[in-house]
Enzyme design. Structure first.
Site, PDB file in Angstrom:
ATOM      1  N   HIS A   1      -9.832   0.878   5.262  1.00  0.00           N
ATOM      2  CA  HIS A   1      -8.526   1.130   5.890  1.00  0.00           C
ATOM      3  C   HIS A   1      -8.711   2.112   7.049  1.00  0.00           C
ATOM      4  O   HIS A   1      -9.496   3.052   6.961  1.00  0.00           O
ATOM      5  CB  HIS A   1      -7.547   1.695   4.857  1.00  0.00           C
ATOM      6  CG  HIS A   1      -6.134   1.709   5.354  1.00  0.00           C
ATOM      7  ND1 HIS A   1      -5.671   2.662   6.239  1.00  0.00           N
ATOM      8  CD2 HIS A   1      -5.095   0.865   5.125  1.00  0.00           C
ATOM      9  CE1 HIS A   1      -4.399   2.404   6.515  1.00  0.00           C
ATOM     10  NE2 HIS A   1      -4.024   1.323   5.856  1.00  0.00           N
TER      11      HIS A   1
ATOM     12  N   LYS B   1       0.169   4.273  -0.374  1.00  0.00           N
ATOM     13  CA  LYS B   1      -0.483   5.461   0.222  1.00  0.00           C
ATOM     14  C   LYS B   1      -0.197   6.706  -0.637  1.00  0.00           C
ATOM     15  O   LYS B   1      -0.053   6.596  -1.843  1.00  0.00           O
ATOM     16  CB  LYS B   1      -0.048   5.619   1.675  1.00  0.00           C
ATOM     17  CG  LYS B   1      -0.259   4.321   2.474  1.00  0.00           C
ATOM     18  CD  LYS B   1      -0.139   4.497   3.951  1.00  0.00           C
ATOM     19  CE  LYS B   1      -0.344   3.148   4.638  1.00  0.00           C
ATOM     20  NZ  LYS B   1      -0.274   3.224   6.073  1.00  0.00           N
TER      21      LYS B   1
ATOM     22  N   ASN C   1       0.872  -1.180   0.000  1.00  0.00           N
ATOM     23  CA  ASN C   1       0.000   0.000   0.000  1.00  0.00           C
ATOM     24  C   ASN C   1       0.911   1.232   0.000  1.00  0.00           C
ATOM     25  O   ASN C   1       1.489   1.582   1.023  1.00  0.00           O
ATOM     26  CB  ASN C   1      -0.886  -0.040   1.258  1.00  0.00           C
ATOM     27  CG  ASN C   1      -1.775   1.179   1.375  1.00  0.00           C
ATOM     28  OD1 ASN C   1      -1.831   2.017   0.471  1.00  0.00           O
ATOM     29  ND2 ASN C   1      -2.475   1.292   2.491  1.00  0.00           N
TER      30      ASN C   1
ATOM     31  N   GLU D   1      -5.568  -5.171  10.592  1.00  0.00           N
ATOM     32  CA  GLU D   1      -4.543  -4.150  10.806  1.00  0.00           C
ATOM     33  C   GLU D   1      -4.833  -3.403  12.107  1.00  0.00           C
ATOM     34  O   GLU D   1      -5.643  -2.464  12.115  1.00  0.00           O
ATOM     35  CB  GLU D   1      -4.540  -3.149   9.653  1.00  0.00           C
ATOM     36  CG  GLU D   1      -4.222  -3.754   8.309  1.00  0.00           C
ATOM     37  CD  GLU D   1      -3.644  -2.714   7.359  1.00  0.00           C
ATOM     38  OE1 GLU D   1      -2.537  -2.938   6.876  1.00  0.00           O
ATOM     39  OE2 GLU D   1      -4.286  -1.678   7.126  1.00  0.00           O
TER      40      GLU D   1
ATOM     41  N   GLY E   1       2.185   2.177  10.752  1.00  0.00           N
ATOM     42  CA  GLY E   1       3.133   3.280  10.604  1.00  0.00           C
ATOM     43  C   GLY E   1       3.833   3.671  11.893  1.00  0.00           C
ATOM     44  O   GLY E   1       4.500   4.706  11.950  1.00  0.00           O
TER      45      GLY E   1
ATOM     46  N   SER F   1       3.173  -2.218  10.347  1.00  0.00           N
ATOM     47  CA  SER F   1       4.630  -2.249  10.534  1.00  0.00           C
ATOM     48  C   SER F   1       5.252  -3.607  10.194  1.00  0.00           C
ATOM     49  O   SER F   1       6.176  -4.051  10.881  1.00  0.00           O
ATOM     50  CB  SER F   1       5.004  -1.815  11.950  1.00  0.00           C
ATOM     51  OG  SER F   1       4.602  -0.469  12.168  1.00  0.00           O
TER      52      SER F   1
ATOM     53  N   GLU G   1      -6.977   4.499   8.085  1.00  0.00           N
ATOM     54  CA  GLU G   1      -6.726   5.925   7.793  1.00  0.00           C
ATOM     55  C   GLU G   1      -7.964   6.578   7.182  1.00  0.00           C
ATOM     56  O   GLU G   1      -8.217   7.762   7.399  1.00  0.00           O
ATOM     57  CB  GLU G   1      -5.487   6.064   6.881  1.00  0.00           C
ATOM     58  CG  GLU G   1      -4.208   5.870   7.681  1.00  0.00           C
ATOM     59  CD  GLU G   1      -3.022   5.320   6.913  1.00  0.00           C
ATOM     60  OE1 GLU G   1      -3.026   5.346   5.669  1.00  0.00           O
ATOM     61  OE2 GLU G   1      -2.080   4.850   7.576  1.00  0.00           O
TER      62      GLU G   1
HETATM   63  P1  PGA Z   1       2.632   0.185   7.674  1.00  0.00           P
HETATM   64  O1  PGA Z   1       1.195   0.392   6.977  1.00  0.00           O
HETATM   65  O2  PGA Z   1       3.200  -1.103   7.129  1.00  0.00           O
HETATM   66  O3  PGA Z   1       3.436   1.395   7.275  1.00  0.00           O
HETATM   67  O4  PGA Z   1       2.389   0.111   9.135  1.00  0.00           O
HETATM   68  C1  PGA Z   1       0.323  -0.685   6.790  1.00  0.00           C
HETATM   69  C2  PGA Z   1      -0.982  -0.217   6.188  1.00  0.00           C
HETATM   70  O5  PGA Z   1      -1.444   0.872   6.525  1.00  0.00           O
HETATM   71  O6  PGA Z   1      -1.599  -0.936   5.381  1.00  0.00           O
END
Ligand code: PGA
Length: 268
Positions: free
Chosen positions: A112, A21, A19, A184, A190, A228, A114
């Site tokens: 997601h 982003k 992803n 997740e 992140g 992560s 976010e």
């Molecule tokens: P990350 O993001 O690996 O940077 O923690 C994962 C995601 O948001 O799908």
């Protein structure tokens, strides 16, 4: 360090999905995709399907890069969001599922954290997006996960179960081939904090039970862990019997680390 037992034989497909982003610009996105294509032609990944999710703006360019490669294992293309309306129309700024397919996309990420947090997407909106995507023929990478305070108050399993069962009617008719679920935990995205393999496995086992209870055919759903995931923790996560792959953010922006994660999950 305790680890999960080795995965038992399963027909479930393994996936590692990047992803990207709102990160690489066009030049960086093209060179990242090209690096993945070039490295994959020298070391094919056998058991694990790879996919990447660039921004909407870059889907057509990345799609044509992928299509023009002779790499045996093609990387699949994922969009990061989809409009609630499937067809064309007066929806300024939206991108429909039909337009995403037109741009070469096969999958879309929905739910997601976010988007749940920054765009206040609730289960009703998520359901509309899931239905719009599925009706058009896109597959969905459907994300669920609890916040830190929900985990600390021992609500994690209840929260994740509620996020899934809010869509029981849809799940009872969904095409299992078009459905991937990603767990997740919000506190791990992140942040550099990963769920331990044991905690991740426990939640994946709960999710698998919830899905099988809704419909036995959903027992074979690929369940991905996200939050992560890096090349140095992927191998332990990949050993867990109910973790079928990873949804990767930060580490997907580097071709070497993304492919090392894919190699970790490239087991039968
Ligand atoms: P990350 O993001 O690996 O940077 O923690 C994962 C995601 O948001 O799908």
């Amino acid at each position: 360090m305790p680890t999960c037992a080795s995965p038992s034989f399963t027909t479930r497909k393994r996936w590692v999905i990047g992803n990207w982003k709102m990160n690489p610009n066009l030049a960086a996105a093209k060179s990242l995709a090209q690096a993945l294509i070039t490295q994959l032609s020298a070391m094919p990944i056998q058991q694990c399907q790879l996919a990447i999710a660039p921004t909407h703006l870059h889907l057509i360019t990345i799609s044509s890069l992928i299509q023009h490669t002779s790499t045996p294992q093609k990387i699949q293309l994922v969009a990061q969001d989809v409009a609630t309306h499937r067809h064309t129309g007066a929806f300024t700024g939206d991108i429909s599922a039909d337009l995403l397919i037109d741009a070469g996309t096969q999958w879309v990420i929905v739910g997601h954290s976010e988007r749940r947090t920054l765009h206040h997407e609730d289960e009703a909106l998520i359901e509309l997006k899931l239905r719009a995507a599925l009706d058009a023929g896109l597959g969905v990478i459907w994300c669920v996960g609890e916040t830190l305070s929900e985990r600390e108050s021992e609500q994690a399993a209840a929260v994740v179960t509620a996020q899934i069962t809010a869509h029981t009617e849809l799940l009872s008719i969904i095409d299992p081939q078009k459905f991937i679920l990603a767990y997740e935990p919000v506190w791990a995205i992140g942040t550099g904090r990963t769920a331990s393999p044991e905690d991740a496995q426990q939640m994946h086992a709960t999710i698998r039970q919830v899905l099988s209870h809704i419909r036995p055919a959903l027992n074979e759903t690929s369940l991905l862990y996200g939050g992560s995931v890096k090349s140095d923790n992927a191998r332990l996560l990949a050993q867990c019997p109910d973790i079928d792959g990873a949804l990767v953010g930060g580490a997907a922006l580097d071709a070497d680390s993304f492919l090392q994660i894919a190699q970790a999950f490239d087991i039968a």
